[in-house]
Design an enzyme around this catalytic site. Structure first.
Site, PDB file in Angstrom:
ATOM      1  N   ASP A  39       0.821  -1.211   0.000  1.00 48.99           N
ATOM      2  CA  ASP A  39       0.000   0.000   0.000  1.00 48.99           C
ATOM      3  C   ASP A  39       0.856   1.263   0.000  1.00 48.99           C
ATOM      4  O   ASP A  39       0.412   2.333   0.394  1.00 48.99           O
ATOM      5  CB  ASP A  39      -0.961  -0.005   1.190  1.00 48.99           C
ATOM      6  CG  ASP A  39      -0.205  -0.103   2.507  1.00 48.99           C
ATOM      7  OD1 ASP A  39       1.031  -0.274   2.475  1.00 48.99           O
ATOM      8  OD2 ASP A  39      -0.859  -0.008   3.560  1.00 48.99           O
ATOM      9  N   HIS A 244      18.342   1.029 -21.903  1.00 49.40           N
ATOM     10  CA  HIS A 244      17.572   1.458 -20.725  1.00 49.40           C
ATOM     11  C   HIS A 244      18.117   0.808 -19.461  1.00 49.40           C
ATOM     12  O   HIS A 244      17.354   0.383 -18.587  1.00 49.40           O
ATOM     13  CB  HIS A 244      16.086   1.138 -20.915  1.00 49.40           C
ATOM     14  CG  HIS A 244      15.428   2.027 -21.925  1.00 49.40           C
ATOM     15  ND1 HIS A 244      14.161   1.826 -22.408  1.00 49.40           N
ATOM     16  CD2 HIS A 244      15.868   3.142 -22.559  1.00 49.40           C
ATOM     17  CE1 HIS A 244      13.858   2.771 -23.286  1.00 49.40           C
ATOM     18  NE2 HIS A 244      14.879   3.576 -23.394  1.00 49.40           N
ATOM     19  N   ASP A 261      23.339   8.805 -18.296  1.00 51.25           N
ATOM     20  CA  ASP A 261      22.185   9.487 -18.899  1.00 51.25           C
ATOM     21  C   ASP A 261      21.293   9.893 -17.739  1.00 51.25           C
ATOM     22  O   ASP A 261      20.623   9.040 -17.147  1.00 51.25           O
ATOM     23  CB  ASP A 261      21.464   8.532 -19.868  1.00 51.25           C
ATOM     24  CG  ASP A 261      20.299   9.199 -20.590  1.00 51.25           C
ATOM     25  OD1 ASP A 261      19.872  10.294 -20.176  1.00 51.25           O
ATOM     26  OD2 ASP A 261      19.811   8.607 -21.577  1.00 51.25           O
ATOM     27  N   ASP A 273      17.705  16.364 -19.817  1.00 51.99           N
ATOM     28  CA  ASP A 273      17.955  14.992 -20.293  1.00 51.99           C
ATOM     29  C   ASP A 273      19.323  14.999 -20.977  1.00 51.99           C
ATOM     30  O   ASP A 273      19.437  15.404 -22.139  1.00 51.99           O
ATOM     31  CB  ASP A 273      16.838  14.582 -21.258  1.00 51.99           C
ATOM     32  CG  ASP A 273      17.017  13.168 -21.790  1.00 51.99           C
ATOM     33  OD1 ASP A 273      17.915  12.451 -21.310  1.00 51.99           O
ATOM     34  OD2 ASP A 273      16.240  12.787 -22.696  1.00 51.99           O
ATOM     35  N   HIS A 352      18.726   3.375 -32.249  1.00 54.17           N
ATOM     36  CA  HIS A 352      17.654   4.286 -31.810  1.00 54.17           C
ATOM     37  C   HIS A 352      17.679   5.573 -32.634  1.00 54.17           C
ATOM     38  O   HIS A 352      18.602   5.805 -33.417  1.00 54.17           O
ATOM     39  CB  HIS A 352      17.753   4.586 -30.305  1.00 54.17           C
ATOM     40  CG  HIS A 352      19.032   5.249 -29.869  1.00 54.17           C
ATOM     41  ND1 HIS A 352      19.303   6.583 -30.081  1.00 54.17           N
ATOM     42  CD2 HIS A 352      20.120   4.756 -29.206  1.00 54.17           C
ATOM     43  CE1 HIS A 352      20.478   6.893 -29.557  1.00 54.17           C
ATOM     44  NE2 HIS A 352      21.011   5.798 -29.029  1.00 54.17           N
ATOM     45  N   HIS A 356      14.316  13.479 -29.426  1.00 57.14           N
ATOM     46  CA  HIS A 356      12.876  13.564 -29.157  1.00 57.14           C
ATOM     47  C   HIS A 356      12.584  14.952 -28.623  1.00 57.14           C
ATOM     48  O   HIS A 356      13.480  15.652 -28.136  1.00 57.14           O
ATOM     49  CB  HIS A 356      12.467  12.486 -28.141  1.00 57.14           C
ATOM     50  CG  HIS A 356      13.335  12.451 -26.905  1.00 57.14           C
ATOM     51  ND1 HIS A 356      13.137  13.287 -25.840  1.00 57.14           N
ATOM     52  CD2 HIS A 356      14.438  11.718 -26.588  1.00 57.14           C
ATOM     53  CE1 HIS A 356      14.059  13.067 -24.911  1.00 57.14           C
ATOM     54  NE2 HIS A 356      14.879  12.115 -25.350  1.00 57.14           N
ATOM     55  N   HIS A 363      10.123  12.510 -22.801  1.00 57.37           N
ATOM     56  CA  HIS A 363       9.785  12.260 -24.209  1.00 57.37           C
ATOM     57  C   HIS A 363       8.517  13.061 -24.440  1.00 57.37           C
ATOM     58  O   HIS A 363       7.412  12.571 -24.252  1.00 57.37           O
ATOM     59  CB  HIS A 363       9.583  10.771 -24.482  1.00 57.37           C
ATOM     60  CG  HIS A 363      10.866   9.993 -24.343  1.00 57.37           C
ATOM     61  ND1 HIS A 363      10.920   8.636 -24.444  1.00 57.37           N
ATOM     62  CD2 HIS A 363      12.139  10.395 -24.128  1.00 57.37           C
ATOM     63  CE1 HIS A 363      12.182   8.227 -24.286  1.00 57.37           C
ATOM     64  NE2 HIS A 363      12.936   9.279 -24.094  1.00 57.37           N
ATOM     65  N   GLU A 386      20.947  13.151 -29.585  1.00 54.83           N
ATOM     66  CA  GLU A 386      21.610  12.117 -28.800  1.00 54.83           C
ATOM     67  C   GLU A 386      22.042  10.890 -29.606  1.00 54.83           C
ATOM     68  O   GLU A 386      21.570   9.786 -29.371  1.00 54.83           O
ATOM     69  CB  GLU A 386      20.719  11.691 -27.646  1.00 54.83           C
ATOM     70  CG  GLU A 386      19.278  11.360 -28.009  1.00 54.83           C
ATOM     71  CD  GLU A 386      18.473  10.896 -26.782  1.00 54.83           C
ATOM     72  OE1 GLU A 386      18.942   9.965 -26.103  1.00 54.83           O
ATOM     73  OE2 GLU A 386      17.393  11.450 -26.546  1.00 54.83           O
ATOM     74  N   TYR A 390      26.858   1.479 -30.029  1.00 59.12           N
ATOM     75  CA  TYR A 390      26.790   0.439 -29.006  1.00 59.12           C
ATOM     76  C   TYR A 390      27.291  -0.855 -29.622  1.00 59.12           C
ATOM     77  O   TYR A 390      26.618  -1.440 -30.482  1.00 59.12           O
ATOM     78  CB  TYR A 390      25.344   0.279 -28.520  1.00 59.12           C
ATOM     79  CG  TYR A 390      24.699   1.618 -28.204  1.00 59.12           C
ATOM     80  CD1 TYR A 390      24.841   2.207 -26.949  1.00 59.12           C
ATOM     81  CD2 TYR A 390      24.007   2.331 -29.196  1.00 59.12           C
ATOM     82  CE1 TYR A 390      24.283   3.453 -26.674  1.00 59.12           C
ATOM     83  CE2 TYR A 390      23.459   3.573 -28.936  1.00 59.12           C
ATOM     84  CZ  TYR A 390      23.601   4.135 -27.672  1.00 59.12           C
ATOM     85  OH  TYR A 390      23.059   5.368 -27.409  1.00 59.12           O
ATOM     86  N   ARG A 414      27.068   7.359 -25.850  1.00 57.94           N
ATOM     87  CA  ARG A 414      26.005   8.266 -26.317  1.00 57.94           C
ATOM     88  C   ARG A 414      26.364   9.654 -25.802  1.00 57.94           C
ATOM     89  O   ARG A 414      26.918   9.804 -24.712  1.00 57.94           O
ATOM     90  CB  ARG A 414      24.630   7.832 -25.779  1.00 57.94           C
ATOM     91  CG  ARG A 414      23.489   8.747 -26.196  1.00 57.94           C
ATOM     92  CD  ARG A 414      22.092   8.138 -25.985  1.00 57.94           C
ATOM     93  NE  ARG A 414      21.787   7.849 -24.598  1.00 57.94           N
ATOM     94  CZ  ARG A 414      21.818   6.641 -24.042  1.00 57.94           C
ATOM     95  NH1 ARG A 414      22.135   5.590 -24.764  1.00 57.94           N
ATOM     96  NH2 ARG A 414      21.526   6.464 -22.763  1.00 57.94           N
ATOM     97  N   GLU A 416      24.379  13.338 -25.447  1.00 55.74           N
ATOM     98  CA  GLU A 416      23.025  13.901 -25.554  1.00 55.74           C
ATOM     99  C   GLU A 416      22.980  15.313 -24.992  1.00 55.74           C
ATOM    100  O   GLU A 416      23.340  15.534 -23.835  1.00 55.74           O
ATOM    101  CB  GLU A 416      22.035  13.021 -24.779  1.00 55.74           C
ATOM    102  CG  GLU A 416      20.630  13.600 -24.722  1.00 55.74           C
ATOM    103  CD  GLU A 416      19.635  12.674 -24.034  1.00 55.74           C
ATOM    104  OE1 GLU A 416      20.043  11.907 -23.158  1.00 55.74           O
ATOM    105  OE2 GLU A 416      18.444  12.748 -24.401  1.00 55.74           O
TER     106      GLU A 416
END
Ligand code: GLY
Ligand code: MN
Ligand code: MN
Length: 442
Positions: A39, A244, A261, A273, A352, A356, A363, A386, A390, A414, A416
């Site tokens: 809860d 991610h 990131d 970001d 990717h 954005h 986003h 960005e 990889y 990366r 960004e």
């Protein structure tokens, strides 16, 4: 909540929204509280559409925008009533009095009255603007009120005939940031950039990713932000190839890169970001430097392209072309630039998009294309740029492309930045986070 942040911005946005609704009435719900486990609830995060129009930071409220009603009855809020025994547990509520006096509602009612009053408020509207599929508590009430109108239409002579999405209007407004919003985004980006600088100063072999995360998020909180805008990614070595990655629980190794990131979210939900990648021991290896300089060149070209009249798609294509050219030179791809791009034969290394929209949502909302037409950039729009690379064996090397030599494996990079389109070009909001190789080495 600092109410000096409210200002007149929300009232101006409501005015523009009401004008653009035409004859449709809009029903815009707040977010509910979200349960984390058992809860226990997550800290409350307001729905960005609701926030944009109201500045009201309580759960479960509902805002009505009623252009068909006379002035003084067009903005109605349904809110939780004041209740001292509940406020003992969950803190201050504004109640209906505060909704009018502080938040500028024309009329406010207790939330439980929504079901009974909604139909009356919607009477006379030409349509109902409501986003179906997103607000399970409010949607049945909207549909029931609409159905009753349709049932009675033969006798009453009118009903809101269409249910339309408010998104094209509302998200069109949110896509174009006002000067006040840009000021808030500059602050979010400055705090986020400072955190990246601190993180690079503390990072060293033997530290855990999570300890670096702590430095970043401590800075966000110290500076008065709510906290991270999204799950901070602190990814050493090959963890950077998980786009991610949020486990953030591995030791930092000598000789690896660290990809971070992370960005903060302010009290009024504007976000930074930023991604930076740097050598944990202060020295790039040859392979790391080659790929880093390539991503940096792609990012520089893409940022330089941001200007009114260009498109987000064009920004992506700019970065992609530089990446593919460089990967061909390094022998990590084979063929012609156009052929590799047309076939998508780079996607095992760059999977990717290059950016954005950024705003109240990380986003952020707003169309990138309308049918076949790519939305052109306008002053006030903010986007991330960005690109990355990889190198892992998770995705198969496409047929006709070279196998990847072991020396490149596990490198994830990366870079960004957050970029606002200005009158004649752009403004990099995150420039305080350094990225030139010389600034990252020690
Ligand atoms: N941090 C999320 C993104 O870069 O899109
Ligand atoms: Mn991003
Ligand atoms: Mn990011």
């Amino acid at each position: 909540m600092d109410h000096s942040l409210l200002g007149s911005s929300h009232a101006q946005r409501r005015q523009r929204f009401l004008e653009q609704l035409g004859g449709a009435a809009a029903v815009i719900p707040a977010a509910p509280l979200a349960v984390h486990h058992a809860d226990c609830e997550w800290p409350f995060r307001q729905n960005s559409d609701f926030w944009y129009l109201t500045g009201f930071d309580e759960p479960d409220a509902v805002a009505l925008f009623l252009p068909h009603r006379p002035a003084g009855e067009r903005y109605v809020l349904f809110v939780a009533s004041k209740d001292p025994s509940a406020e003992v547990w969950t803190g201050h509520r504004w109640g209906t009095e505060g909704a009018v006096a502080v938040f500028g509602a024309d009329i406010a009612h207790p939330l439980p009255e929504l079901e009974q009053r909604l139909g009356t408020y919607l009477q006379g509207a030409e349509g109902i603007a409501f986003r179906v599929g997103r607000h399970p508590a409010v949607e049945p009430l909207v549909l029931a009120a609409w159905a009753r109108q349709l049932d009675r239409a033969p006798r009453s002579g009118h009903a809101a005939l269409g249910l339309v999405a408010p998104c094209p209007i509302l998200h069109g407004l949110r896509l174009r940031k006002s000067p006040e919003e840009l000021e808030r985004m500059r602050l979010a980006c400055r705090i986020s950039a400072e955190a990246h600088e601190l993180a690079r100063q503390v990072a060293r072999p033997g530290l855990n990713e999570r300890q670096v995360q702590a430095v970043i998020e401590q800075h966000f909180l110290e500076q008065g932000a709510r906290g991270p805008a999204y799950g901070s990614i602190v990814a050493g070595g090959a963890n950077a190839c998980v786009l991610h990655y949020t486990a953030n629980n591995a030791p930092l190794n000598d000789g690896d890169l660290l990809l971070i990131d992370a960005g903060c979210s302010l009290a009024d939900y504007y976000n930074g970001d930023i991604t930076r990648t740097f050598p944990i021991n202060g020295r790039f290896t040859g392979e790391q430097r080659a790929l880093y300089e390539l991503v940096l060149a792609a990012q520089a070209a893409a940022v330089a392209a941001v200007a009114p009249g260009f498109t987000a798609e064009g920004v992506h294509e700019t970065a992609l072309r530089v990446l593919v050219e460089g990967l061909l030179e390094l022998g990590l791809l084979a063929g012609s630039v156009d052929g590799v791009i047309a076939e998508g034969a780079y996607r095992h290394l760059y999977m990717h998009r290059t950016g954005h929209w950024l705003g109240l949502d990380v986003h952020d909302v707003g169309a990138y294309r309308l049918g076949e037409h790519h939305v052109t950039l306008e002053p006030g729009m903010v986007l991330t740029v960005e690109p990355g690379l990889y190198v892992s064996d998770r995705l198969p090397v496409p047929e006709g492309q070279p196998a990847i030599d072991e020396r490149w494996m596990g490198i994830g990079i990366r870079i960004e930045d957050d970029v606002a389109v200005s009158e004649h070009g752009h403004e990099v909001l995150t420039a305080a986070a350094l990225k030139a190789p010389a600034a990252l080495e020690r």
